[in-house]
Each structure stands twice: as C-alpha cells, then as structure tokens.
Design an enzyme around this catalytic site. Structure first.
Site, short mmCIF file in Angstrom:
data_model
loop_
_atom_site.label_atom_id
_atom_site.label_comp_id
_atom_site.label_asym_id
_atom_site.label_seq_id
_atom_site.Cartn_x
_atom_site.Cartn_y
_atom_site.Cartn_z
N GLY A 1 0.66 -0.89 0.45
CA GLY A 1 -0.12 0.38 0.02
C GLY A 1 1.15 1.31 -0.15
O GLY A 1 1.88 0.80 0.30
N ALA A 2 0.26 2.23 0.02
CA ALA A 2 1.18 3.58 0.27
C ALA A 2 2.05 3.83 1.31
O ALA A 2 1.25 3.52 2.74
CB ALA A 2 0.52 4.31 -0.22
N GLY B 1 6.16 0.73 1.79
CA GLY B 1 7.87 0.34 2.46
C GLY B 1 8.35 -0.83 0.83
O GLY B 1 9.23 -1.07 0.28
N CYS C 1 7.27 5.38 -14.36
CA CYS C 1 6.42 5.76 -14.98
C CYS C 1 5.93 6.58 -15.00
O CYS C 1 4.50 6.36 -15.32
CB CYS C 1 5.99 3.81 -15.03
N ALA D 1 7.51 15.18 -13.45
CA ALA D 1 7.34 16.37 -12.09
C ALA D 1 7.99 18.10 -12.27
O ALA D 1 8.26 18.13 -13.29
CB ALA D 1 8.80 16.09 -11.00
N HIS E 1 12.68 9.82 -4.20
CA HIS E 1 12.80 8.66 -4.55
C HIS E 1 14.50 9.04 -5.57
O HIS E 1 15.15 8.01 -5.70
CB HIS E 1 12.30 8.33 -6.36
N GLU F 1 12.23 7.64 -18.12
CA GLU F 1 10.67 7.94 -18.16
C GLU F 1 10.38 7.63 -19.32
O GLU F 1 10.61 7.96 -20.36
CB GLU F 1 10.61 9.35 -17.67
#
Length: 211
Positions: free
Chosen positions: A37-38, A41, A61, A65, A79, A91
């Site tokens: 989930g969000a 980790g 993907c 930004a 990241h 990208e």
C-alpha cells in the site's frame, strides 16, 4: 502503569542490500513483483533487492515532476535522492520495449531492471487510451496495451523487479472511475504475479515473501 526504558533508542541503521533468494541465471527470466500500500516500503524493498548490482535500469512510469503538483515533485525528488547514482533512469510507458530489450545491445539486455511502478503505468495507459475522455475504442486499446505488457513479461529474459500498489484492501472508491482503476489494477497485479518467480508483500515497512 509506567513504561520504564533503560536507555533512549538509538538511530536505525541504514538498510543495506536485501538478499535476493534464488539464482537468477543469464539468459533465463527471473521476475519479481513487490506489492504494498501507500508508504508501505515497497519501493525501498525493490531497491534493496537490487542494491548490490553494479548496473540497474530504473524505469520511472509516473508523470514528470513540475511546479503544478508540488506533492508529486517532492515524491520524485526523494526517490531520486535514494537511488544509487550509478543507476540509469528512464522515464517511459513503453514497458514492452524494456521487457524485450528491443533496440538494446546484448550486454545491455543483461542489466537488471526495476520498474516503479505498474500502478502509475496503468494510470498513464488508461489516460493515453482515452478511457476517461470516452474515446471510442478506448477499452479495446487499453486491453491491447495490457495484453502486450503481459506477453512481454512472460517472454522476457531479463532480471525484472516490478513495484505495484495493492489497492484492494482499502475503502471502496467513491467514484466509478476509481472503482474501474482499482479493478483493472487488481487484475493486472494478479496476472503479473502469476508469471513471477517471486512475489513480495510490504506492510508497515516489513517485507514478506509470498512466493
């Protein structure tokens, strides 16, 4: 009731490489899916699985930004700072080319790949297919893109680690588009997992191997 602590807790040690069980062999596929989930980790776990590799192709993907979405820009920044400087970042939503190694040298096709993540890939493909705009043939276009990804995932000979969100455990989305996305992603995760040598699930920063 008092909690008596002998001493203050020390700082957590920086996580190192996470051993990748199994023996990926050159010329044979070794595919890993890391779910969570969000803020579970999952991305950190995927990065640790490849942390001892000299070269890694990191496939981002998500959208680029920009100043229009500062929250997303901050996620991208974190990241980037966390990834080893010697990794190569690309990208793209053309995962078929990545999986097949199309237009790459034989040496480059042996470089491990980390895809982060299938969730943003699916969101981007649904948008490119014109699904939300009601474009005629959008469902067929989406189905074709997903089938193409799955075919390439089955046939790849590269060491692949893909990250994806597990969105089926939370609240029911309040919109029809949210339900559609949740269902499409759930099916995609299941289909990719079926073609993996390993599947991991991350919860509260703890990674557990399911397969």
């Amino acid at each position: 009731m008092r909690l008596i602590r002998g001493r203050d807790p020390g700082p957590l040690a920086a996580p190192g490489a996470l051993p990748l069980p199994g023996r990926p062999r050159r010329g044979r596929p070794f595919r890993v899916l890391v779910l969570g989930g969000a803020r579970s980790g999952k991305s950190v776990t995927a990065e640790r699985l490849l942390g001892n590799r000299d070269q890694v192709d990191y496939i981002a993907c998500g959208p680029r930004a920009d100043d229009g979405d500062p929250d997303w820009a901050e996620r991208v920044r974190l990241h980037r700072e966390r990834r080893p400087a010697h990794w190569t970042t690309l990208e793209t939503l053309d995962l078929e080319a990545v999986l097949t190694g199309r237009d790459l040298s034989a040496a480059r096709q042996r470089v491990p790949v980390l895809i982060d993540c299938l969730s943003t890939w699916l969101a981007g493909v649904m948008d490119e297919s014109g699904l939300w705009a009601g474009v005629e043939g959008a469902d067929k276009e989406l189905s074709g893109r997903v089938d193409g990804l799955l075919d390439a995932w089955r046939s790849t000979t590269r060491l692949m680690v893909a990250v994806s969100n597990e969105v089926g455990l939370g609240v029911v989305p309040p919109t029809a588009s949210g339900v559609r996305y949740r269902d499409e992603l759930g099916r995609l995760n299941a289909q990719v997992a079926a073609e993996c040598e390993q599947v991991w699930l991350c919860t509260a920063g703890i990674a557990r191997r399911l397969r």
